[in-house]
Design an enzyme around this catalytic site. Sequence first.
Site, mmCIF file in Angstrom:
data_model
loop_
_atom_site.group_PDB
_atom_site.id
_atom_site.type_symbol
_atom_site.label_atom_id
_atom_site.label_comp_id
_atom_site.label_asym_id
_atom_site.label_seq_id
_atom_site.Cartn_x
_atom_site.Cartn_y
_atom_site.Cartn_z
ATOM 1 N N ARG A 136 39.829 39.147 39.968
ATOM 2 C CA ARG A 136 40.860 39.686 39.074
ATOM 3 C C ARG A 136 41.893 38.611 38.747
ATOM 4 O O ARG A 136 42.367 38.516 37.620
ATOM 5 C CB ARG A 136 41.538 40.900 39.737
ATOM 6 N N ARG B 276 46.979 37.242 37.148
ATOM 7 C CA ARG B 276 48.037 37.866 37.971
ATOM 8 C C ARG B 276 48.469 36.894 39.051
ATOM 9 O O ARG B 276 47.646 36.422 39.824
ATOM 10 C CB ARG B 276 47.506 39.167 38.579
ATOM 11 N N ARG C 228 54.325 52.951 50.455
ATOM 12 C CA ARG C 228 53.708 51.804 51.106
ATOM 13 C C ARG C 228 54.304 51.515 52.475
ATOM 14 O O ARG C 228 53.846 50.592 53.155
ATOM 15 C CB ARG C 228 53.932 50.572 50.228
ATOM 16 N N ARG D 246 49.164 39.701 51.378
ATOM 17 C CA ARG D 246 49.201 41.120 50.977
ATOM 18 C C ARG D 246 48.353 41.971 51.921
ATOM 19 O O ARG D 246 48.724 43.099 52.235
ATOM 20 C CB ARG D 246 48.732 41.277 49.530
ATOM 21 N N LYS E 10 42.566 51.565 43.132
ATOM 22 C CA LYS E 10 43.530 52.646 42.871
ATOM 23 C C LYS E 10 43.843 52.749 41.375
ATOM 24 O O LYS E 10 43.909 53.837 40.829
ATOM 25 C CB LYS E 10 44.830 52.416 43.658
HETATM 26 P P1 ADP Z 1 47.948 45.913 44.796
HETATM 27 O O1 ADP Z 1 47.815 47.291 45.344
HETATM 28 O O2 ADP Z 1 46.691 45.390 44.195
HETATM 29 O O3 ADP Z 1 48.583 44.948 45.772
HETATM 30 P P2 ADP Z 1 50.224 46.687 43.129
HETATM 31 O O4 ADP Z 1 50.284 46.468 41.689
HETATM 32 O O5 ADP Z 1 50.207 48.083 43.636
HETATM 33 O O6 ADP Z 1 48.924 45.901 43.575
HETATM 34 O O7 ADP Z 1 51.435 45.922 43.862
HETATM 35 C C1 ADP Z 1 51.754 44.590 43.616
HETATM 36 C C2 ADP Z 1 53.028 44.204 44.364
HETATM 37 O O8 ADP Z 1 54.136 45.015 43.914
HETATM 38 C C3 ADP Z 1 53.019 44.418 45.877
HETATM 39 O O9 ADP Z 1 52.433 43.333 46.579
HETATM 40 C C4 ADP Z 1 54.524 44.573 46.178
HETATM 41 O O10 ADP Z 1 55.179 43.328 46.196
HETATM 42 C C5 ADP Z 1 55.036 45.325 44.959
HETATM 43 N N1 ADP Z 1 55.025 46.788 45.200
HETATM 44 C C6 ADP Z 1 54.268 47.706 44.503
HETATM 45 N N2 ADP Z 1 54.488 48.944 44.984
HETATM 46 C C7 ADP Z 1 55.376 48.821 46.007
HETATM 47 C C8 ADP Z 1 55.983 49.736 46.925
HETATM 48 N N3 ADP Z 1 55.716 51.042 46.903
HETATM 49 N N4 ADP Z 1 56.851 49.239 47.851
HETATM 50 C C9 ADP Z 1 57.136 47.939 47.892
HETATM 51 N N5 ADP Z 1 56.597 47.017 47.076
HETATM 52 C C10 ADP Z 1 55.729 47.443 46.141
#
Ligand code: ADP
Length: 190
Positions: free
Chosen positions: A128, A134, A89, A145, A14
């Site tokens: 990654r 990270r 999400r 996750r 993404k």
């Molecule tokens: P990825 O899609 O690779 O898991 P992101 O950077 O989008 O990575 O998200 C990392 C973390 O940030 C998620 O595991 C969650 O804890 C938090 N997060 C990101 N976006 C949201 C969201 N829309 N709602 C709740 N938590 C979020």
Amino acid sequence: MLNLILFGPPGAGKGTHSDKLVKKYKLVHISTGDIFRNEIGNKTELGKRAKAFMDKGELVPDEVVLDMLLSVIDRNKDAKGFVFDGFPRTIVQAEKFDEMLDKRKMPVSLVVSLDVNDNELITRLVKRGIESGRTDDTEEVIGQRLNVYNNQTKPLLDYYTGKKLLHTVYGIGVIDEIFEKICSVIDSNV
Ligand code: ADP
């Protein structure tokens, strides 16, 4: 106005495709994950709150995400459109988001879902984690996750199918070729 949701599990690409879309269509990129990581880096209260959830692979509570998102949208009133990356999400986030967008007369234009299988996702995320450090890209947290994605986020595929907004693009292969497919979906649907 082009309001695009780029949807997919962790590691689907993404972020990579959002960067390319932002350049091509002159959109504002809203990555909720990046915003939280930025807040964590700046040691803000919001960052501290989010980190506790992120490090466990859990979702940050809906109301925290929604408040933050609203303020980012309202700070970008002149935007030609947005790419939402990592948001919504949960079904609650999607429903509140629809209300929020209705009020601002800026509906979701389309949802592009990147389809990538679990083995490939795990391989990408572990790599990654090694390269970027990270803290949520460790094998244990990645598993959590993916569970969270399957239980809380995947139901959004039905939600957006019901609204006739969902388009799926296969997310494994040459990045530029995947990007071309995303662009052709956008160009033929807006
Ligand atoms: P990825 O899609 O690779 O898991 P992101 O950077 O989008 O990575 O998200 C990392 C973390 O940030 C998620 O595991 C969650 O804890 C938090 N997060 C990101 N976006 C949201 C969201 N829309 N709602 C709740 N938590 C979020």
